[in-house]
Write a protein that holds these residues in place. Structure first.
Motif, PDB file in Angstrom:
ATOM      1  N   ALA A  92      -2.482   8.954 -10.173  1.00 40.72           N
ATOM      2  CA  ALA A  92      -3.024   7.626 -10.478  1.00 40.72           C
ATOM      3  C   ALA A  92      -4.487   7.553 -10.059  1.00 40.72           C
ATOM      4  N   GLU A  93      -5.323   7.072 -10.972  1.00 35.98           N
ATOM      5  CA  GLU A  93      -6.746   6.893 -10.669  1.00 35.98           C
ATOM      6  C   GLU A  93      -7.049   5.437 -10.354  1.00 35.98           C
ATOM      7  N   LYS A  94      -6.419   4.557 -11.139  1.00 35.68           N
ATOM      8  CA  LYS A  94      -6.719   3.125 -11.013  1.00 35.68           C
ATOM      9  C   LYS A  94      -5.445   2.388 -10.592  1.00 35.68           C
ATOM     10  N   ALA A  95      -5.582   1.534  -9.594  1.00 40.18           N
ATOM     11  CA  ALA A  95      -4.406   0.807  -9.118  1.00 40.18           C
ATOM     12  C   ALA A  95      -4.654  -0.691  -9.150  1.00 40.18           C
ATOM     13  N   ALA A  96      -3.591  -1.442  -9.387  1.00 43.62           N
ATOM     14  CA  ALA A  96      -3.650  -2.896  -9.268  1.00 43.62           C
ATOM     15  C   ALA A  96      -2.733  -3.289  -8.118  1.00 43.62           C
ATOM     16  N   VAL A  97      -3.151  -4.281  -7.329  1.00 41.33           N
ATOM     17  CA  VAL A  97      -2.326  -4.745  -6.210  1.00 41.33           C
ATOM     18  C   VAL A  97      -1.936  -6.196  -6.472  1.00 41.33           C
ATOM     19  N   ILE A  98      -0.664  -6.488  -6.388  1.00 40.70           N
ATOM     20  CA  ILE A  98      -0.200  -7.872  -6.538  1.00 40.70           C
ATOM     21  C   ILE A  98       0.507  -8.273  -5.252  1.00 40.70           C
ATOM     22  N   THR A  99       0.033  -9.336  -4.612  1.00 38.09           N
ATOM     23  CA  THR A  99       0.649  -9.749  -3.352  1.00 38.09           C
ATOM     24  C   THR A  99       0.963 -11.240  -3.360  1.00 38.09           C
ATOM     25  N   GLN A 100       1.808 -11.610  -2.427  1.00 38.14           N
ATOM     26  CA  GLN A 100       2.236 -12.996  -2.326  1.00 38.14           C
ATOM     27  C   GLN A 100       1.355 -13.724  -1.323  1.00 38.14           C
ATOM     28  N   LEU A 101       0.750 -14.808  -1.758  1.00 37.66           N
ATOM     29  CA  LEU A 101      -0.123 -15.589  -0.887  1.00 37.66           C
ATOM     30  C   LEU A 101       0.686 -16.196   0.247  1.00 37.66           C
ATOM     31  N   GLY A 102       0.123 -16.166   1.427  1.00 35.41           N
ATOM     32  CA  GLY A 102       0.784 -16.826   2.544  1.00 35.41           C
ATOM     33  C   GLY A 102       1.950 -16.037   3.116  1.00 35.41           C
ATOM     34  N   ASP A 103       2.106 -14.790   2.678  1.00 34.73           N
ATOM     35  CA  ASP A 103       3.199 -13.985   3.212  1.00 34.73           C
ATOM     36  C   ASP A 103       2.599 -12.800   3.937  1.00 34.73           C
ATOM     37  N   ASP A 104       2.764 -12.723   5.239  1.00 34.38           N
ATOM     38  CA  ASP A 104       2.037 -11.666   5.953  1.00 34.38           C
ATOM     39  C   ASP A 104       2.562 -10.275   5.639  1.00 34.38           C
ATOM     40  N   TYR A 105       3.851 -10.164   5.340  1.00 31.09           N
ATOM     41  CA  TYR A 105       4.362  -8.840   4.972  1.00 31.09           C
ATOM     42  C   TYR A 105       3.684  -8.356   3.699  1.00 31.09           C
ATOM     43  N   SER A 106       3.772  -9.179   2.663  1.00 29.78           N
ATOM     44  CA  SER A 106       3.242  -8.791   1.360  1.00 29.78           C
ATOM     45  C   SER A 106       1.729  -8.572   1.398  1.00 29.78           C
ATOM     46  N   SER A 107       1.010  -9.544   1.938  1.00 30.12           N
ATOM     47  CA  SER A 107      -0.445  -9.429   1.974  1.00 30.12           C
ATOM     48  C   SER A 107      -0.882  -8.275   2.851  1.00 30.12           C
ATOM     49  N   GLY A 108      -0.222  -8.110   3.990  1.00 30.40           N
ATOM     50  CA  GLY A 108      -0.599  -7.050   4.912  1.00 30.40           C
ATOM     51  C   GLY A 108      -0.413  -5.682   4.291  1.00 30.40           C
ATOM     52  N   LEU A 109       0.773  -5.464   3.743  1.00 29.51           N
ATOM     53  CA  LEU A 109       1.070  -4.166   3.148  1.00 29.51           C
ATOM     54  C   LEU A 109       0.147  -3.889   1.959  1.00 29.51           C
ATOM     55  N   GLY A 110      -0.059  -4.921   1.126  1.00 27.29           N
ATOM     56  CA  GLY A 110      -0.953  -4.779  -0.021  1.00 27.29           C
ATOM     57  C   GLY A 110      -2.347  -4.358   0.417  1.00 27.29           C
ATOM     58  N   ASN A 111      -2.783  -4.992   1.491  1.00 28.18           N
ATOM     59  CA  ASN A 111      -4.109  -4.707   2.015  1.00 28.18           C
ATOM     60  C   ASN A 111      -4.233  -3.273   2.527  1.00 28.18           C
ATOM     61  N   PHE A 112      -3.200  -2.810   3.232  1.00 30.39           N
ATOM     62  CA  PHE A 112      -3.246  -1.441   3.762  1.00 30.39           C
ATOM     63  C   PHE A 112      -3.211  -0.421   2.625  1.00 30.39           C
ATOM     64  N   PHE A 113      -2.435  -0.733   1.590  1.00 31.02           N
ATOM     65  CA  PHE A 113      -2.392   0.154   0.429  1.00 31.02           C
ATOM     66  C   PHE A 113      -3.772   0.219  -0.212  1.00 31.02           C
ATOM     67  N   LEU A 114      -4.346  -0.968  -0.358  1.00 31.93           N
ATOM     68  CA  LEU A 114      -5.654  -1.081  -1.008  1.00 31.93           C
ATOM     69  C   LEU A 114      -6.693  -0.208  -0.300  1.00 31.93           C
ATOM     70  N   LYS A 115      -6.729  -0.309   1.028  1.00 34.16           N
ATOM     71  CA  LYS A 115      -7.698   0.472   1.795  1.00 34.16           C
ATOM     72  C   LYS A 115      -7.412   1.971   1.662  1.00 34.16           C
ATOM     73  N   ALA A 116      -6.121   2.307   1.831  1.00 35.96           N
ATOM     74  CA  ALA A 116      -5.758   3.730   1.809  1.00 35.96           C
ATOM     75  C   ALA A 116      -6.021   4.335   0.438  1.00 35.96           C
TER      76      ALA A 116
END
Lengths: 384, 422
Positions: free
Chosen positions: B194-218
């Motif tokens: 995969a070259e290009k990724a899209a991240v979809i997360t749930q607002l106000g949910d620390d699990y979803s936003s947190g994990l999405g964020n770590f994926f995004l950085k990594a």
């Protein structure tokens, strides 16, 4: 003319009761390990009672049906949380994006204050900011009536929630991740877990009671009864509605701040519409237009929901017979049935629009007795 | 008059009901004069441990802090099943040469942060010695403050958010963390080309936003490009708007960690819009109901998780899978709520958390919560179903391996394990 005791008797009774309650709370506070559950529920009850009384000020006394409570509580909770949170925890809490530099230096400059003062300041700041929002929102919204006002304020509270959770505010409200490490009530020296919330509640509710008894309060009631007649009597409609809205929002935000201190960690999802409904429920059960009712309602609802009904969630076996229906979640079914019963049989709520009075309380057994006497006397004879 | 009579009758009926059920309350809220150490069992304890107590009447209580209703009710129940199975398998523990019966005190935190503090407090009031829970990081964080104040150790089976154990000396966890999981999934996505990724997360949910964020950085660190970063609201059921944006960005992979209830809707709507990209998510998605609800659309969805039931390299895991399946099949309610007799990773973790708790009690040789907490700090538990468990200075399990699973023919199939070195 209402029957009542002379003022001196009432004052003495009230003083005795107040001192009694004070010492009871003081004693309970020291029993943290044994009475933790009771303490938590009392805390939550008293916090909700502030919110309920301030909602009653709007709904019951001014006739404005607003559903924006959760939004104002969210503002209060976040402002209080942000100010009261110790600077040392900031990095751990804002672990994703860090805290905005301006906010951080503001917090650092505040950190010289002793904790109790900081918390007082935090609560007041929460209330004031919510009041400013209320003033701004009130200008367009208060021109609406009844259901339309409810919908508009409901929309406002959802907007507040969405903004708080917005990723653009990550560095201020910590967006989706919520706030943590908010000091609890007993952080300033181990005591105060009950006296602080009760003290704040007494101050807030006393203010609201005094307001309702003042000329402003009479104007509010006039507006509730008939807007046109009130206007004809020279009451500035908009000014008084705005005043009630701002004051109510201020105290709602204070209760939100206390809720943040109670929960210790908050996120935007805690302030959904259901929170408003919980408060509305308390107001309706207690009686729309009765301060006492709202307070009693807050305690009753919280105790029933969190404690008395909890055993419905536990499976139970009597002599090998498994009682059906008892399982997790059944508590809420029973709770709902209770609510329906109350709304069906006490349509005006527990207190109607009456207030607490020593006379009514002390004459209660006598009144029941009188009611019995009015029954056909044959039954009484038969009992003897 | 008639009305009042009716009200009175109803009240009396309720009073009777309350009176009849009275004794049950002692099982949840123990009387205050009971000391935490070695309280005696109430006569009509629980039906949870189906067999009678083998010896003695000494009881040690383990609190179970799980959501069984609300947004995460399904996953919470699976985790609870693991713990209940553990209790069935190891119903007693030896302390100071005496046999103590282990009693589970379960409380539902309703997946709700506002309810969590009082639910947590009710466990403390029941004098539990150690606590297991909770599924979902937000409620764990909320309960954590209470546990910390009461000085009772808690073990989270599957709460992956870093905040759960940070700043809290009394919270431990037996699973890996979101930063690790995000890195694993990003590495996996890159391996898949995969070259290009899209991240979809749930607002106000620390699990979803947190994990999405770590994926995004990594993912960025691994040389990939993030083409879309979309968010949705809790309880939202229509994702067409954000998915249209995602489609326009033409990602190779979509990373969408979210709750079990939203997952099937998201998958289905993405496929209906004609999005071909691979869909990935975190541990929460390992739930058969997602596949059942999204049907053929779920094919190819990949997730990272803690455990694989077909992993034969670990003997403890093998025994657990056999025993747990028997346990599930023995109770139709469990079976239906679990969605078949598949073994979810959270059940394994719920079991592991229970075993770790029992080990800690043994090691502490005491029912005192603080002693148990101290025992946990240095505990080394080698027989974990999900791998050996010991804790670092934050109280997080030292784990360096994740399992990647992919949906094939309507079921989760093990694909491979990914290890990330420090």
């Amino acid at each position: 003319m209402k029957k009542n005791f002379p003022a001196s008797v009432r004052l003495t009774l009230s003083l005795i009761a107040a001192v009694g309650v004070f010492f009871l709370l003081f004693w309970l506070e020291g029993q943290r390990t044994e009475q933790g559950m009771l303490i938590s529920i009392l805390q939550k009850s008293v916090i909700l009672s502030i919110a309920a009384v301030s909602m009653n000020l709007l709904t019951g006394f001014t006739g404005l049906f607003s559903l924006g409570q959760a939004g104002f509580m969210a503002i209060g909770a976040y402002v209080t949380g942000l100010i009261a949170m110790p600077v040392s925890s900031v990095d751990n809490v804002f672990y994703v994006s860090g805290m905005a530099d301006g906010l951080r230096s503001f917090k650092e400059s505040l950190s010289v204050l002793p904790t109790p003062l900081l918390i007082t300041l935090a609560l007041l700041a929460g209330g004031l900011i919510a009041a400013i929002f209320a003033a701004l929102v009130g200008i367009p919204v208060l021109r609406l009536k009844s259901d339309y006002l409810a919908i508009a304020t409901l929309g406002f509270s959802e907007i507040v929630r969405a903004i708080i959770a917005a990723p653009q505010l990550d560095r201020i409200t910590n967006g989706s991740y919520g706030l943590k490490a908010i000091p609890g009530f007993d952080s300033g020296g181990g005591r105060g877990s009950l006296l602080i919330p009760f003290g704040v509640a007494v101050a807030c509710i006393t203010f609201i009671v005094l307001l309702i008894r003042s000329s402003y309060g009479r104007a509010f009631k006039a507006i509730r009864e008939d807007e046109i007649a009130a206007e004809a009597m020279g009451i500035g409609l908009f000014k008084h509605k705005q005043l009630a809205f701002i004051i109510s929002s201020f105290f709602t935000a204070i209760s939100g701040g206390l809720l943040a201190m109670f929960m210790r960690s908050i996120d935007a999802r805690a302030f959904q519409v259901t929170l408003t409904y919980d408060i509305l429920l308390i107001v309706v059960i207690g009686g729309i237009g009765s301060i006492t009712g709202s307070i009693v309602g807050a305690f009753l609802v919280t105790f029933a929901k969190e404690w008395w009904l909890r055993f419905f969630d536990q499976p139970l076996v009597i002599n090998g017979f498994k009682v059906p229906l008892l399982r997790t979640g059944f508590r809420m079914v029973v709770f709902s049935i209770f609510l329906m019963l109350i709304v069906l049989f006490y349509r005006k709520g527990l207190m109607g629009n009456r207030e607490f009075s020593w006379y009514r309380l002390l004459s209660w057994p006598a009144r029941i007795g009188r009611r019995k006497k009015s029954l056909p006397s044959g039954d009484e004879e038969a009992l003897k | 008059m008639k009305k009042q009579a009716l009200v009175l009758t109803l009240l009396l009926a309720l009073a009777l009901l309350l009176g009849a059920c009275g004794p049950a309350t002692t099982t949840t809220t123990a009387s205050p004069d009971e000391t935490p150490a070695g309280s005696t069992a109430p006569p009509d304890s629980q039906d949870k441990a189906t067999e009678p107590a083998p010896a003695g009447d000494k009881v040690i209580k383990i609190g179970v802090f799980q959501p069984t209703t609300g947004e995460n009710g399904g996953g919470g129940f699976q985790e609870l099943l693991g713990t209940r199975y553990g209790n069935e398998k190891i119903p007693t523990v030896e302390i100071n040469g005496e046999t103590y019966k282990i009693e589970l005190v379960e409380v539902d935190n309703k997946s709700d942060r506002t309810e969590a503090p009082i639910a947590a407090q009710s466990l403390i009031s029941s004098n539990v010695s150690v606590i297991i829970g909770s599924y979902g990081s937000a409620v764990s964080i909320a309960g954590g403050e209470i546990f910390k104040d009461a000085k009772v150790a808690a073990i989270a089976p599957s709460a992956t958010n870093p905040q759960v154990t940070r700043d809290n000396d009394f919270y431990f966890r037996v699973c890996f963390l979101d930063p690790f999981q995000g890195t694993v999934m990003a590495a996996f996505a890159r391996e898949e080309g995969a070259e290009k990724a899209a991240v979809i997360t749930q607002l106000g949910d620390d699990y979803s936003s947190g994990l999405g964020n770590f994926f995004l950085k990594a993912f960025k660190d691994a040389g990939g490009e993030i083409v879309a970063d979309e968010k949705f609201q809790t309880n939202q059921t229509d994702f067409k708007a954000i998915l249209t944006n995602v489609k326009a960005a033409e990602p190779d992979v979509i990373f969408a960690p979210s709750s079990i209830t939203t997952a099937p809707l998201l998958i289905q709507q993405a496929r209906e819009l004609g999005i071909e990209a691979k869909i990935m998510a975190g541990d929460t998605w390992e739930n058969q109901s997602i596949v059942d609800n999204a049907r053929e659309h779920a094919e190819g969805v990949s997730i990272s998780t803690f455990f694989d039931e077909n992993d034969v390299s670990n003997t403890a895991a093998k025994d657990f899978v056999v025993g747990f399946k028997e346990f599930l099949n023995g109770n139709p309610e469990y079976l239906s709520k679990n969605g078949g007799d598949g073994v979810a990773a959270v059940s394994a973790l719920g079991y592991d958390a229970y075993c770790v708790a029992v080990e800690a009690i043994k090691k502490a040789n005491s029912t005192d919560p603080v002693a148990i907490r101290d025992a946990l700090v240095t505990l080394d538990y080698a027989d974990g179903v999900t791998g050996a468990i010991s804790f670092d200075e934050n109280g997080d399990a030292k784990k360096d391996m994740a399992y990647i699973k992919v949906v094939e023919d309507g079921a989760f199939k093990f694909l491979k394990t990914v290890k990330v070195g420090d």
